[in-house]
Design a protein around this motif. Sequence first.
Motif, PDB file in Angstrom:
ATOM      1  N   ALA A 104      60.556  27.292  43.089  1.00 52.33           N
ATOM      2  CA  ALA A 104      59.668  28.551  43.811  1.00 52.33           C
ATOM      3  C   ALA A 104      59.079  28.267  42.321  1.00 52.33           C
ATOM      4  O   ALA A 104      57.640  28.593  42.825  1.00 52.33           O
ATOM      5  CB  ALA A 104      60.694  29.961  43.550  1.00 52.33           C
ATOM      6  N   ARG A 105      58.963  27.949  41.262  1.00 55.96           N
ATOM      7  CA  ARG A 105      58.022  28.029  40.124  1.00 55.96           C
ATOM      8  C   ARG A 105      56.996  27.055  40.651  1.00 55.96           C
ATOM      9  O   ARG A 105      55.616  27.186  39.994  1.00 55.96           O
ATOM     10  CB  ARG A 105      58.199  28.055  39.042  1.00 55.96           C
ATOM     11  N   ASN A 106      57.284  26.046  41.564  1.00 51.69           N
ATOM     12  CA  ASN A 106      56.048  24.376  41.352  1.00 51.69           C
ATOM     13  C   ASN A 106      55.972  24.952  42.670  1.00 51.69           C
ATOM     14  O   ASN A 106      54.592  23.637  42.631  1.00 51.69           O
ATOM     15  CB  ASN A 106      56.936  23.348  41.199  1.00 51.69           C
ATOM     16  N   THR A 107      56.186  25.518  42.952  1.00 46.35           N
ATOM     17  CA  THR A 107      55.632  25.563  44.960  1.00 46.35           C
ATOM     18  C   THR A 107      55.122  27.005  45.078  1.00 46.35           C
ATOM     19  O   THR A 107      53.839  27.256  46.278  1.00 46.35           O
ATOM     20  CB  THR A 107      56.602  25.688  45.881  1.00 46.35           C
ATOM     21  N   LEU A 108      55.472  28.388  44.929  1.00 50.32           N
ATOM     22  CA  LEU A 108      54.800  29.536  45.120  1.00 50.32           C
ATOM     23  C   LEU A 108      53.051  29.791  44.627  1.00 50.32           C
ATOM     24  O   LEU A 108      53.273  29.337  43.202  1.00 50.32           O
ATOM     25  CB  LEU A 108      55.687  30.432  44.565  1.00 50.32           C
ATOM     26  N   LYS A 109      52.788  30.739  44.807  1.00 45.81           N
ATOM     27  CA  LYS A 109      51.212  30.643  44.227  1.00 45.81           C
ATOM     28  C   LYS A 109      51.019  32.433  44.959  1.00 45.81           C
ATOM     29  O   LYS A 109      52.042  32.829  45.397  1.00 45.81           O
ATOM     30  CB  LYS A 109      50.005  30.150  44.691  1.00 45.81           C
ATOM     31  N   ALA A 110      50.616  33.249  44.199  1.00 45.97           N
ATOM     32  CA  ALA A 110      49.515  34.546  44.576  1.00 45.97           C
ATOM     33  C   ALA A 110      49.585  34.868  45.635  1.00 45.97           C
ATOM     34  O   ALA A 110      48.598  34.032  46.628  1.00 45.97           O
ATOM     35  CB  ALA A 110      48.326  35.141  43.769  1.00 45.97           C
ATOM     36  N   GLY A 111      50.097  35.909  46.850  1.00 49.38           N
ATOM     37  CA  GLY A 111      50.365  36.483  48.082  1.00 49.38           C
ATOM     38  C   GLY A 111      51.558  35.119  49.271  1.00 49.38           C
ATOM     39  O   GLY A 111      51.623  36.067  49.980  1.00 49.38           O
ATOM     40  N   ASP A 112      52.051  34.831  48.026  1.00 49.57           N
ATOM     41  CA  ASP A 112      53.358  33.953  49.090  1.00 49.57           C
ATOM     42  C   ASP A 112      54.470  35.002  48.758  1.00 49.57           C
ATOM     43  O   ASP A 112      54.127  36.431  47.815  1.00 49.57           O
ATOM     44  CB  ASP A 112      53.702  32.783  47.975  1.00 49.57           C
ATOM     45  N   GLU A 113      55.943  35.339  49.806  1.00 49.69           N
ATOM     46  CA  GLU A 113      56.937  35.768  50.029  1.00 49.69           C
ATOM     47  C   GLU A 113      58.249  34.774  49.338  1.00 49.69           C
ATOM     48  O   GLU A 113      57.828  34.437  49.893  1.00 49.69           O
ATOM     49  CB  GLU A 113      56.419  36.648  51.010  1.00 49.69           C
ATOM     50  N   ILE A 114      59.089  35.965  48.490  1.00 49.57           N
ATOM     51  CA  ILE A 114      59.708  35.769  48.620  1.00 49.57           C
ATOM     52  C   ILE A 114      61.079  36.557  49.431  1.00 49.57           C
ATOM     53  O   ILE A 114      60.632  38.096  48.548  1.00 49.57           O
ATOM     54  CB  ILE A 114      60.048  35.875  47.419  1.00 49.57           C
ATOM     55  N   VAL A 115      61.743  36.593  50.200  1.00 44.76           N
ATOM     56  CA  VAL A 115      62.377  37.868  51.332  1.00 44.76           C
ATOM     57  C   VAL A 115      64.233  37.495  50.644  1.00 44.76           C
ATOM     58  O   VAL A 115      64.779  36.408  50.612  1.00 44.76           O
ATOM     59  CB  VAL A 115      62.180  37.528  52.983  1.00 44.76           C
ATOM     60  N   ILE A 116      64.773  38.513  50.603  1.00 48.62           N
ATOM     61  CA  ILE A 116      65.917  39.000  50.181  1.00 48.62           C
ATOM     62  C   ILE A 116      66.373  39.500  50.109  1.00 48.62           C
ATOM     63  O   ILE A 116      65.898  40.449  50.991  1.00 48.62           O
ATOM     64  CB  ILE A 116      66.064  38.356  48.341  1.00 48.62           C
ATOM     65  N   THR A 117      67.694  40.516  50.002  1.00 48.51           N
ATOM     66  CA  THR A 117      68.277  41.334  50.716  1.00 48.51           C
ATOM     67  C   THR A 117      69.137  42.163  49.353  1.00 48.51           C
ATOM     68  O   THR A 117      68.865  42.030  48.224  1.00 48.51           O
ATOM     69  CB  THR A 117      69.424  41.213  51.717  1.00 48.51           C
TER      70      THR A 117
END
Length: 407
Positions: A104-117
Amino acid sequence: MDVQAIKEQFPILNQEVNGHPLVYLDSSATSQKPVTVIEAVNKYYREDNSNVHRGVHTLGTRATDKYEGAREKVRGFINAGSTAEVIFTRGTTTAINTVATSYARNTLKAGDEIVITQVEHHSNIIPWQQAAKATGAALKYIPLQNDGTITLEDVRSTITENTKIVAVNHVSNVLGTINPIKDIAKIAHEKGAVILVDGAQGAPHIKVDVAELDCDFYAFSGHKMCGPTGIGVLYGKRALLENMEPVEFGGEMIDFVDLYDSTWKELPWKFEGGTPIIAGAIGLGAAIDFILEVGQENILDHEQKLADYAMDQLRKIDGMTIYGPEKRAGLVTFNLNDVHPHDTATVLDSFGIAVRAGHHCAQPLMKWLEVSATARASFYLYNTTEDIDHLVEGLLKTKEYFGNGFK
């Protein structure tokens, strides 16, 4: 399924607690261990104790064969395509953190989303909170229905083109909800996201086929499925794991070390820095043998019947609140009106009945339920309807104690 014969293979259950036969109803926290698992660990330490991979002597070879043999058992257990996709970890928490850190930390950037419950265990919330803070990604939650379940319609409306990671549990450790992982994975993939499944409560109870589910990552722990503590598994699709960097560095995971740079071993060993959890892996392999001998379909069927029976019996108690859906895995979370769940668990323990009380590492869910804590009775392959009868009797005595004092 001969439950009594199975129960006899768990020596810890043959004891008294506070002058009463032990009734163990806390397997969602940790399951008990059969003799075969205990003996497998004991045999390693008595006969084969040695480090793995490094030595060419007989003990080292035997230890390595058993350690890697356990990896193959895990591969078959979850139907992974290769042992390269099976990484041994300290448990579900470490497995999820590995993905949240390395991927995650090497793939995500501002504007991306992580979806959980909101139903997730803290171990499947906090790593994503930290990943979002580190990268500027947004953390989004799939809405819950009144019974704590999620609908595929809400999954579709929450996951967008900006969603890069979806992280959900297979089975809720509080509500017993069994999520439709295959359908959620399909929706995630349609939007270009990867999906991680917290299988801590799934793998012990449900037949897991990662190829059929088409999940990108699946994490689970040995101690919840008759295995030792301190051992877990991260499954990941090979293409993803190949492009991820290790999160621990040192012995075992290296190929070549120079003064100013190093290279890593191939999968899965590049993620297993240091002396691995050898005895734990061997014990997990023995636990898998045990579960497969009993039959995963038999285990799930037995547990769901126990859950149905428990809910029917608990509903007969005045002032009882049960949380979660009708269809569930083998656990029941509840509260007695006007009795704190810690008090409920304490009185039950005085009768030899072990249940869990607290927020169950799910404080956001407790807030949604509008309670500070709950009591939970969780079942496994060694439990019987008689255990539930003892639970009901203990709860009635708990009510009597807090209502009128013992008679």
